[in-house]
Write a protein that holds these residues in place. Structure first.
Motif, PDB file in Angstrom:
ATOM      1  N   UNK A  47       0.544  -1.106  -0.185  1.00  0.00           N
ATOM      2  CA  UNK A  47      -0.083  -0.403  -0.126  1.00  0.00           C
ATOM      3  C   UNK A  47       0.970   1.102  -0.177  1.00  0.00           C
ATOM      4  N   UNK A  48       1.992   1.436   0.368  1.00  0.00           N
ATOM      5  CA  UNK A  48       2.995   2.218   0.564  1.00  0.00           C
ATOM      6  C   UNK A  48       3.680   2.573  -0.655  1.00  0.00           C
ATOM      7  N   UNK A  49       3.434   1.686  -1.763  1.00  0.00           N
ATOM      8  CA  UNK A  49       4.174   1.616  -3.422  1.00  0.00           C
ATOM      9  C   UNK A  49       4.245   2.644  -3.793  1.00  0.00           C
ATOM     10  N   UNK A  74      12.889  20.298  -1.075  1.00  0.00           N
ATOM     11  CA  UNK A  74      11.439  19.939  -1.137  1.00  0.00           C
ATOM     12  C   UNK A  74      11.525  18.440  -0.848  1.00  0.00           C
ATOM     13  N   UNK A  75      13.027  17.462  -0.673  1.00  0.00           N
ATOM     14  CA  UNK A  75      13.339  16.298  -1.160  1.00  0.00           C
ATOM     15  C   UNK A  75      12.385  15.252   0.011  1.00  0.00           C
ATOM     16  N   UNK A  76      12.233  15.593   0.956  1.00  0.00           N
ATOM     17  CA  UNK A  76      11.368  15.332   1.964  1.00  0.00           C
ATOM     18  C   UNK A  76       9.926  15.202   1.416  1.00  0.00           C
ATOM     19  N   UNK A  77       9.029  16.016   0.721  1.00  0.00           N
ATOM     20  CA  UNK A  77       8.060  15.996   0.030  1.00  0.00           C
ATOM     21  C   UNK A  77       7.972  14.765  -0.793  1.00  0.00           C
ATOM     22  N   UNK A  78       9.270  15.023  -1.654  1.00  0.00           N
ATOM     23  CA  UNK A  78       8.905  14.496  -3.049  1.00  0.00           C
ATOM     24  C   UNK A  78       9.327  12.969  -2.642  1.00  0.00           C
ATOM     25  N   UNK A  79       9.767  12.497  -1.182  1.00  0.00           N
ATOM     26  CA  UNK A  79      10.724  11.088  -1.431  1.00  0.00           C
ATOM     27  C   UNK A  79       8.611  10.820  -1.047  1.00  0.00           C
ATOM     28  N   UNK A  80       8.298  11.260   0.286  1.00  0.00           N
ATOM     29  CA  UNK A  80       6.915  11.130   0.527  1.00  0.00           C
ATOM     30  C   UNK A  80       5.863  10.916  -0.100  1.00  0.00           C
ATOM     31  N   UNK A  81       5.353  11.773  -1.664  1.00  0.00           N
ATOM     32  CA  UNK A  81       5.089  11.353  -2.663  1.00  0.00           C
ATOM     33  C   UNK A  81       5.353  10.254  -2.781  1.00  0.00           C
ATOM     34  N   UNK A  82       6.433   9.851  -3.706  1.00  0.00           N
ATOM     35  CA  UNK A  82       6.428   8.702  -4.555  1.00  0.00           C
ATOM     36  C   UNK A  82       6.271   7.311  -3.615  1.00  0.00           C
ATOM     37  N   UNK A  83       6.490   7.421  -1.991  1.00  0.00           N
ATOM     38  CA  UNK A  83       6.232   5.785  -1.345  1.00  0.00           C
ATOM     39  C   UNK A  83       4.160   6.095  -1.450  1.00  0.00           C
ATOM     40  N   UNK A  84       4.154   7.285  -1.495  1.00  0.00           N
ATOM     41  CA  UNK A  84       2.262   6.593  -1.350  1.00  0.00           C
ATOM     42  C   UNK A  84       1.820   7.432  -2.333  1.00  0.00           C
ATOM     43  N   UNK A  85       2.339   7.789  -3.485  1.00  0.00           N
ATOM     44  CA  UNK A  85       1.773   8.125  -4.638  1.00  0.00           C
ATOM     45  C   UNK A  85       1.887   7.354  -5.985  1.00  0.00           C
ATOM     46  N   UNK A  86       0.846   6.973  -6.776  1.00  0.00           N
ATOM     47  CA  UNK A  86       1.226   6.826  -7.918  1.00  0.00           C
ATOM     48  C   UNK A  86       1.747   7.907  -8.666  1.00  0.00           C
ATOM     49  N   UNK A 114      -7.724   7.982  -2.545  1.00  0.00           N
ATOM     50  CA  UNK A 114      -8.673   8.829  -1.690  1.00  0.00           C
ATOM     51  C   UNK A 114      -7.909   8.517  -0.026  1.00  0.00           C
ATOM     52  N   UNK A 115      -7.518   7.678   0.491  1.00  0.00           N
ATOM     53  CA  UNK A 115      -7.810   7.462   2.155  1.00  0.00           C
ATOM     54  C   UNK A 115      -6.058   8.492   2.132  1.00  0.00           C
ATOM     55  N   UNK A 116      -5.612   9.024   1.260  1.00  0.00           N
ATOM     56  CA  UNK A 116      -4.499   9.494   1.063  1.00  0.00           C
ATOM     57  C   UNK A 116      -4.278  10.885   1.406  1.00  0.00           C
TER      58      UNK A 116
END
Length: 470
Positions: free
Chosen positions: A231-233, A418-430, A450-452
């Motif tokens: 789910x984190x992919x 914004x490297x941290x935000x970029x990492x979060x997006x790649x881990x949680x969004x497609x 929707x849940x993210x």
């Protein structure tokens, strides 16, 4: 009933002439299919199995063919098979006394060691029939468990099968005949359960059941962790379900390029397999192939395989694969939906989550194909052939459309710091598109579940999220 009766029995010789091979020194067996409540106006399926009104009855011949197919799945030497009308089931033997004697004649004539009764039998009925026929008796549940015992390959699969076997076997610890006690067997039933130290055996079984349940709970927790990591992919999950031998594994292999065992036998696949699925417009999903369902799937198996079937429960989209060339396809659909309902998934109430895929279109003649194509459109199904590839492009497009309906497509611009935000997006969004804007800034087009969505708005700032233009 005699084994030479062409209306009710098929001899082993006839099957051999059709080229069916048996294993070396297979157990000699006969297959009897009881048809309960044969009064005029009531279908055998309704009377015997309590199916919902409006579901076409599976014909006695279809039930016989399926039962013989189940027996063939463990390479039994099937000497005879037949349909047996049972107007009034008897608590002691299921069949009437006259029919028990008649069937005993078939058992003696064919010199069989195993009798398969395609119907649930109580322990008392099983014991009494074994005594009357002087042969080992397996009911439908026992036969399916035996097949599963041979099919399981992974440690998890074997644990689940063993649990189902033990729960079933615990209820069968009765004092009965033992003249086949030294005969070789599969997972544990063809060789006989034994008759000595019954109370000790029952206690040992209970202890083993408790131990396996604890191990399977650990498996369930591990699977939950794996699902969280997926789910984190995050890629959406798609699960294949369907009646056994509907062509799920062949379709799975065709869509993913995997090499899952796909054979024209019942329960060819038992252990679940998961692979990546690439969709037409660049999206990805996780596709899982699961064990085939069957009518009257033993409740012990449904319970034991709950850890595996959680893959189905957690799926974003469920593909119900149907063998549209099978005359019993409507009954098989009802059987699969009944198992899904046991898992808390009500196909009729969740049409956006459950998509019917009508497989084996290549086996239809032109007139049948045109009719099936029109009916598929009317019912919102997809007509395909996993063998020829027909309809698979349409299926993949529909999968992508349904998965993306729930997922919002957004545009966001990220600054170099914004490297941290970029990492979060790649881990949680497609991330479906990326463009460099200069000065280190990057434009991303993403899909978010929707849940993210709320979490993304908090970490990135809601004002920066722009709905992507179609």
């Amino acid at each position: 009933m005699r084994p030479t009766d062409p209306k009710q029995l098929a001899s082993n010789k006839e099957r051999t002439e059709r080229g069916e091979a048996h294993a070396e020194h297979p157990v000699r067996a006969v297959v009897f299919v009881p048809i309960l409540d044969v009064r005029p106006g009531r279908g055998a399926r309704e009377g015997a199995r309590g199916h919902a009104a409006g579901v076409p009855d599976r014909t006695p011949q279809a039930r016989l063919e399926e039962a013989v197919g189940l027996a063939a799945a463990i390479n039994l030497d099937i000497r005879a098979s037949g349909v047996v009308p049972v107007p009034q089931p008897k608590p002691a033997t299921l069949f009437g006394s006259g029919k028990v004697e008649e069937l005993a004649g078939v058992v003696r004539m064919e010199e069989v060691e195993l009798v398969i009764v395609d119907h649930p039998l109580s322990p008392v009925q099983q014991r009494n029939l074994e005594t009357a026929w002087q042969a080992k008796v397996l009911d439908r549940t026992g036969l399916i468990l035996e097949i599963f015992g041979e099919r399981a390959r992974t440690r998890e699969g074997r644990l689940q099968v063993e649990l189902a076997h033990l729960v079933y076997q615990k209820s069968r610890l009765v004092r009965s005949w033992t003249h086949l006690e030294r005969q070789r067997g599969g997972f544990g039933f063809l060789g006989g359960p034994g008759e000595t130290q019954i109370e000790t055996d029952r206690r040992l079984l209970s202890e083993r059941i408790t131990k396996i349940q604890k191990e399977l709970e650990h498996v369930r927790q591990t699977r939950a962790l794996h699902r969280k990591s997926r789910q984190r992919v995050p890629y959406p999950a798609v699960a294949l379900v369907g009646y056994t031998n509907a062509g799920k594994s062949t379709l799975f292999n065709t869509l993913t390029g995997a090499e899952v065992l796909a054979q024209d036998i019942l329960f060819a696949t038992l252990d679940p397999t998961i692979r990546a699925l690439c969709l037409p417009n660049g999206s990805k999903a996780v596709l899982s192939d699961t064990v085939g369902f069957i009518s009257d799937l033993p409740t012990t198996l449904v319970a034991a395989f709950r850890a595996t079937l959680e893959e189905v429960q957690e799926a974003d989209l469920i593909l119900h694969i149907r063998d549209i060339s099978d005359s019993a396809t409507a009954s098989q659909r009802a059987d699969v939906n009944a198992v899904l309902a046991d898992l808390g998934i009500h196909a009729e109430e969740e049409p956006d989550r459950v998509l019917e895929v009508w497989n084996k279109a290549d086996l239809l003649d032109p007139a049948e194909f045109e009719h099936a194509k029109n009916e598929a459109v009317r019912h919102g199904a997809i007509l395909v052939s996993a063998v020829s590839g027909q309809g698979l492009d349409t299926l993949l497009t529909e999968i992508e459309t349904r998965l993306n309906t729930r997922r919002q497509t957004l545009d966001i611009v990220l600054q170099p710091q914004e490297g941290a935000l970029s990492n979060w997006i790649y881990e949680n969004c497609e991330v479906i598109a990326r463009a460099d804007l200069g000065d280190g800034a990057t434009s991303l087009r993403i899909r978010v579940a929707p849940e993210k969505r709320d979490k993304l708005a908090r970490v990135a700032g809601a004002s920066r999220l722009q709905t992507a233009a179609e």
